[in-house]
Design a protein around this motif. Structure first.
Motif, PDB file in Angstrom:
ATOM      1  N   ALA A  27       0.834  -1.208   0.000  1.00  0.00           N
ATOM      2  CA  ALA A  27       0.000   0.000   0.000  1.00  0.00           C
ATOM      3  C   ALA A  27       0.866   1.254   0.000  1.00  0.00           C
ATOM      4  O   ALA A  27       0.577   2.231  -0.697  1.00  0.00           O
ATOM      5  CB  ALA A  27      -0.933  -0.008   1.209  1.00  0.00           C
ATOM      6  N   LYS A  28       1.954   1.194   0.787  1.00  0.00           N
ATOM      7  CA  LYS A  28       2.864   2.344   0.833  1.00  0.00           C
ATOM      8  C   LYS A  28       3.513   2.577  -0.521  1.00  0.00           C
ATOM      9  O   LYS A  28       3.774   3.718  -0.921  1.00  0.00           O
ATOM     10  CB  LYS A  28       3.925   2.117   1.902  1.00  0.00           C
ATOM     11  CG  LYS A  28       4.804   3.333   2.165  1.00  0.00           C
ATOM     12  CD  LYS A  28       5.720   3.098   3.347  1.00  0.00           C
ATOM     13  CE  LYS A  28       6.562   4.352   3.620  1.00  0.00           C
ATOM     14  NZ  LYS A  28       7.459   4.148   4.781  1.00  0.00           N
ATOM     15  N   GLU A  29       3.763   1.493  -1.256  1.00  0.00           N
ATOM     16  CA  GLU A  29       4.342   1.598  -2.602  1.00  0.00           C
ATOM     17  C   GLU A  29       3.278   1.910  -3.656  1.00  0.00           C
ATOM     18  O   GLU A  29       3.583   1.979  -4.840  1.00  0.00           O
ATOM     19  CB  GLU A  29       5.047   0.289  -2.972  1.00  0.00           C
ATOM     20  CG  GLU A  29       6.272   0.002  -2.122  1.00  0.00           C
ATOM     21  CD  GLU A  29       6.891  -1.358  -2.456  1.00  0.00           C
ATOM     22  OE1 GLU A  29       6.188  -2.195  -3.087  1.00  0.00           O
ATOM     23  OE2 GLU A  29       8.051  -1.575  -2.099  1.00  0.00           O
ATOM     24  N   GLU A  30       2.007   2.079  -3.214  1.00  0.00           N
ATOM     25  CA  GLU A  30       0.872   2.367  -4.094  1.00  0.00           C
ATOM     26  C   GLU A  30       0.595   1.220  -5.069  1.00  0.00           C
ATOM     27  O   GLU A  30       0.072   1.422  -6.156  1.00  0.00           O
ATOM     28  CB  GLU A  30       1.071   3.688  -4.850  1.00  0.00           C
ATOM     29  CG  GLU A  30       1.163   4.885  -3.909  1.00  0.00           C
ATOM     30  CD  GLU A  30       1.271   6.207  -4.646  1.00  0.00           C
ATOM     31  OE1 GLU A  30       1.233   6.197  -5.896  1.00  0.00           O
ATOM     32  OE2 GLU A  30       1.395   7.244  -3.978  1.00  0.00           O
ATOM     33  N   LYS A  31       0.962  -0.001  -4.660  1.00  0.00           N
ATOM     34  CA  LYS A  31       0.620  -1.204  -5.430  1.00  0.00           C
ATOM     35  C   LYS A  31      -0.598  -1.829  -4.738  1.00  0.00           C
ATOM     36  O   LYS A  31      -0.494  -2.822  -4.005  1.00  0.00           O
ATOM     37  CB  LYS A  31       1.802  -2.171  -5.468  1.00  0.00           C
ATOM     38  CG  LYS A  31       3.039  -1.590  -6.161  1.00  0.00           C
ATOM     39  CD  LYS A  31       4.212  -2.561  -6.107  1.00  0.00           C
ATOM     40  CE  LYS A  31       5.442  -1.981  -6.809  1.00  0.00           C
ATOM     41  NZ  LYS A  31       6.620  -2.877  -6.691  1.00  0.00           N
ATOM     42  N   TYR A  32      -1.736  -1.219  -4.991  1.00  0.00           N
ATOM     43  CA  TYR A  32      -2.912  -1.533  -4.178  1.00  0.00           C
ATOM     44  C   TYR A  32      -3.506  -2.905  -4.483  1.00  0.00           C
ATOM     45  O   TYR A  32      -4.092  -3.537  -3.591  1.00  0.00           O
ATOM     46  CB  TYR A  32      -3.958  -0.429  -4.353  1.00  0.00           C
ATOM     47  CG  TYR A  32      -3.470   0.909  -3.852  1.00  0.00           C
ATOM     48  CD1 TYR A  32      -3.238   1.111  -2.501  1.00  0.00           C
ATOM     49  CD2 TYR A  32      -3.206   1.953  -4.737  1.00  0.00           C
ATOM     50  CE1 TYR A  32      -2.771   2.325  -2.026  1.00  0.00           C
ATOM     51  CE2 TYR A  32      -2.735   3.177  -4.275  1.00  0.00           C
ATOM     52  CZ  TYR A  32      -2.521   3.360  -2.923  1.00  0.00           C
ATOM     53  OH  TYR A  32      -2.046   4.554  -2.468  1.00  0.00           O
ATOM     54  N   ASN A  56      -9.112   0.659   2.943  1.00  0.00           N
ATOM     55  CA  ASN A  56      -8.390   1.785   2.337  1.00  0.00           C
ATOM     56  C   ASN A  56      -7.818   1.416   0.980  1.00  0.00           C
ATOM     57  O   ASN A  56      -7.857   2.205   0.028  1.00  0.00           O
ATOM     58  CB  ASN A  56      -7.263   2.256   3.262  1.00  0.00           C
ATOM     59  CG  ASN A  56      -7.786   2.923   4.515  1.00  0.00           C
ATOM     60  OD1 ASN A  56      -8.930   3.387   4.541  1.00  0.00           O
ATOM     61  ND2 ASN A  56      -6.983   2.961   5.563  1.00  0.00           N
ATOM     62  N   ALA A  57      -7.261   0.194   0.889  1.00  0.00           N
ATOM     63  CA  ALA A  57      -6.694  -0.250  -0.386  1.00  0.00           C
ATOM     64  C   ALA A  57      -7.793  -0.433  -1.436  1.00  0.00           C
ATOM     65  O   ALA A  57      -7.623  -0.049  -2.601  1.00  0.00           O
ATOM     66  CB  ALA A  57      -5.923  -1.555  -0.190  1.00  0.00           C
ATOM     67  N   LYS A  64      -8.807   2.839  -2.849  1.00  0.00           N
ATOM     68  CA  LYS A  64      -7.851   3.384  -3.817  1.00  0.00           C
ATOM     69  C   LYS A  64      -8.047   2.805  -5.214  1.00  0.00           C
ATOM     70  O   LYS A  64      -7.750   3.464  -6.211  1.00  0.00           O
ATOM     71  CB  LYS A  64      -6.414   3.108  -3.354  1.00  0.00           C
ATOM     72  CG  LYS A  64      -6.007   3.870  -2.108  1.00  0.00           C
ATOM     73  CD  LYS A  64      -5.880   5.357  -2.377  1.00  0.00           C
ATOM     74  CE  LYS A  64      -5.327   6.098  -1.163  1.00  0.00           C
ATOM     75  NZ  LYS A  64      -5.198   7.548  -1.420  1.00  0.00           N
TER      76      LYS A  64
END
Length: 670
Positions: A105-110, A144-145, A148
């Protein structure tokens, strides 16, 4: 982990187990080292670490702790799945899956984050009620993921499960409950279920105020989102209160130079500008954002600085501070060009706005150049038929119309209609406004049937969204009434004008002079019908409004005086009529470039009153002859009033009984 062939050590299976446990242990050692290092750094104790060489420093600097942690966790999970029995506990497995989800999630690989959160949730469900709060936390991050990647229904279901678990274990008064309520509100806002979103934001605020008081920073985000909803739903006073609470809390908790303060000031500026029409207050808010916040946060060239500078330019345009408007728009243009390139679509948008400012400064040459530059960019992007290009075509047509280049304007309005038609679905006010503008030009070039068709189409489109542009509908109805009157359909004209008047009188943005115009044209129709009582009443109402808002020497007041005099003359109220004719003549003579045609008509009616009322034949003949002179200057050769003038001169000469031959000559001319 595997011994070499022929190795006589421990069995492979035990070495495998040992490898997994070591890997798991090394993960926590690394996490503790990371924590220790960050704590030392945060307390200023980094001088205890001695890096002996540049080589060692470079390795430490380039070591990606997050990436190594992710690889380590993935390897542990892969190895444990290959074993016949559990090497690590279920809770340890769930913890690693949860951490992996957080890393992705931090890497925006949801999508990857969702995968590992789902595995963690399955593992935690299998553990039962023992770790139920961990399940609630995982569900929250999972939501949250999903949010996104726009999986809103799944996210909503997971949030509601998380909320139910948290309430059962923590009670209804807990921050995690408030956070989940806020997140559910965000989902409803994203899916445009605004009433539900608003309700959840209000519940979030109520709970956090109970927990932390009225000045806690946790109130900022729900307050901002609530204020935006209130603004969009025309609850401007409530929105203003919410934005001001954000300002108050931000300044108490942080400083005046935060993104939250900037967002609140921006919302307040929009309300001042778009609802209260207080453009000076809106400008003050935007200036505070630019000078006091954004330059401190972002430096010189940043997209948010460009956006706010551009908005401030548009506010200055409304304040008619055109030099300031042009300067700010050009400053924004420079930043957009630096960030996105000179052929970006944002550059095209700003060029179109700068062109509008030049047009309002009557610098038509620069306005045309900027509009053409914007259209060139739209063509580069092969979207010359987008709505923004349609705006450029329309506004460029307005400029050509003001310059009297009607054919060019008509072509551009047709281009705008094509662009809007291809880019917009269904009724759109931009399409209607362009049809209206085209109808006005067609009226000017005497293409009345084509103009009427444009006005009818515009009215039909605007009627589908009457609350959005009631002023536009009224203006279109007004032009329909004018055209129908010119085409001889008095009943249709009166109906259209009455509809326009009704809209104008009930509108919150009532323009009194527009009301006066409608009343005036209604008066003309009744005057033509010789219903002088009705026409005189309408002209008097028109004159009352005009005298309140226009200079006394205005040509419109002169025209109303003239027609009011004609109606009173028709009612044989000659003394009162003569006063209005005198006033009309005085105004028209004092105006530069006065119309000889209008002056001629006034003199004709004055002569008729001198003849009918006062038996002043000499004065009457003098008025008639002056009327003929002005008619000759106006190059009017054949019309009904010219014939009437010759008849009036003939009667005056005949009445004297001395110039009968000249009287006969006048009658022959008539």
């Amino acid at each position: 982990f595997f011994p070499c062939p022929g190795h006589s050590g421990a069995p492979i299976y035990h070495r495998y187990l040992l490898g997994v446990r070591c890997l798991y242990f090394s993960f926590f050692v690394w996490m503790m080292h990371s924590l220790f290092f960050s704590q030392k750094s945060s307390t200023g104790l980094t001088d205890q670490f001695e890096i002996q060489s540049e080589w060692g420093f470079e390795i430490l600097k380039s070591y990606d702790r997050l990436q190594q942690t992710k690889l380590c966790l993935q390897e542990i999970l892969r190895l444990t799945e290959c074993l016949e029995r559990n090497v690590i506990t279920g809770q340890e497995t769930a913890d690693m899956q949860f951490r992996l989800g957080n890393i992705f999630a931090k890497e925006e690989k949801y999508d990857d984050a969702v995968h590992f959160y789902e595995r963690a949730i399955d593992t935690q469900r299998a553990l039962g009620s023992e770790r139920i709060l961990d399940l609630s936390n995982t569900l929250h991050n999972y939501d949250n993921a999903l949010f996104k990647i726009s999986q809103h229904k799944l996210a909503l279901a997971a949030y509601e499960e998380s909320l139910c678990i948290a309430k059962s274990k923590l009670g209804s008064e807990h921050e995690s409950i408030a956070e989940t309520l806020y997140c559910i509100g965000n989902i409803y806002r994203k899916t445009l279920e605004i009433d539900q979103a608003k309700q959840y934001y209000l519940e979030t605020l109520k709970l956090r105020r109970n927990l932390f008081g009225n000045d806690d920073p946790s109130l900022l985000n729900p307050l901002l989102n609530l204020a935006k909803i209130q603004t969009n739903h025309y609850e401007y006073d409530a929105a203003m209160t919410s934005f001001k609470n954000v300002l108050r809390i931000s300044k108490l908790s942080f400083s005046s130079e935060t993104v939250e303060v900037a967002t609140a000031l921006h919302g307040i500026a929009n309300i001042h500008a778009n609802h209260y029409k207080e453009y000076d207050k809106a400008a003050a808010c935007l200036e505070a954002i630019l000078l006091g916040i954004f330059h401190a946060l972002y430096g010189e060239n940043h997209i948010r600085i460009a956006d706010t500078t551009f908005e401030l330019g548009m506010i200055y345009d409304r304040l008619e501070k055109f030099d300031d408007a042009r300067k700010h728009c050009e400053d924004a243009l420079e930043i957009y060009t630096t960030l996105d390139g000179e052929d970006s679509l944002q550059v095209a948008k700003v060029l179109g706005s700068i062109a509008l400012v030049y047009d309002e400064m009557n610098d038509h040459e620069n306005a045309i150049a900027k509009f053409k530059a914007a259209l060139r960019i739209y063509r580069i992007h092969s979207i010359e038929h987008c709505a923004q290009a349609g705006d450029c075509y329309h506004n460029l047509g307005v400029v050509y119309n003001r310059m009297g280049m009607l054919e060019n304007a008509l072509d551009l309005y047709n281009d705008a209609l094509t662009a809007y038609d291809q880019s917009l679905s269904g009724a759109d006010l931009k399409l209607a406004k362009t049809l209206h503008a085209k109808g006005v030009i067609l009226t000017q070039i005497n293409c009345r049937k084509e103009a009427l068709a444009c006005f009818y189409d515009a009215r039909s489109l605007m009627s589908e969204k009457p609350s959005d542009d009631s002023e536009g509908i009224a203006e279109t109805q007004f032009w329909i009434g004018k055209l129908l009157a010119e085409m001889g359909d008095d009943d249709g004209a009166l109906a259209a004008l009455e509809a326009a008047l009704e809209i104008k009188e009930t509108s919150s943005n009532e323009n009194p002079l527009k009301v006066a115009s409608i009343l005036f044209f209604q008066g003309l129709i009744y005057e033509k019908r010789k219903d002088y009582d009705a026409s005189a009443s309408l002209f008097k109402k028109t004159l009352t409004i005009q005298l309140s808002y226009l200079d006394e020497a205005n040509s419109e007041i002169g025209e109303t005086n003239y027609h009011l005099g004609c109606s009173l003359q028709g009612l044989r109220e000659f003394y009162e009529a003569q006063g209005y004719f005198d006033e009309a003549l005085h105004i028209n003579v004092s105006i530069k470039h006065a119309s000889d045609f209008v002056i001629s008509n006034i003199l004709l009616h004055q002569g008729q009153i001198h003849y009918n009322l006062f038996n002043q034949n000499d004065l009457a003949i003098d008025c008639f002859q002056r009327s003929l002179e002005h008619r000759d200057k106006a190059n009017v050769k054949d019309d009904v009033l010219l014939a009437e003038t010759w008849v009036s001169i003939g009667r005056s000469l005949e009445f004297r009984g001395l110039d009968l031959e000249n009287a006969i000559d006048c009658y022959n001319r008539a």
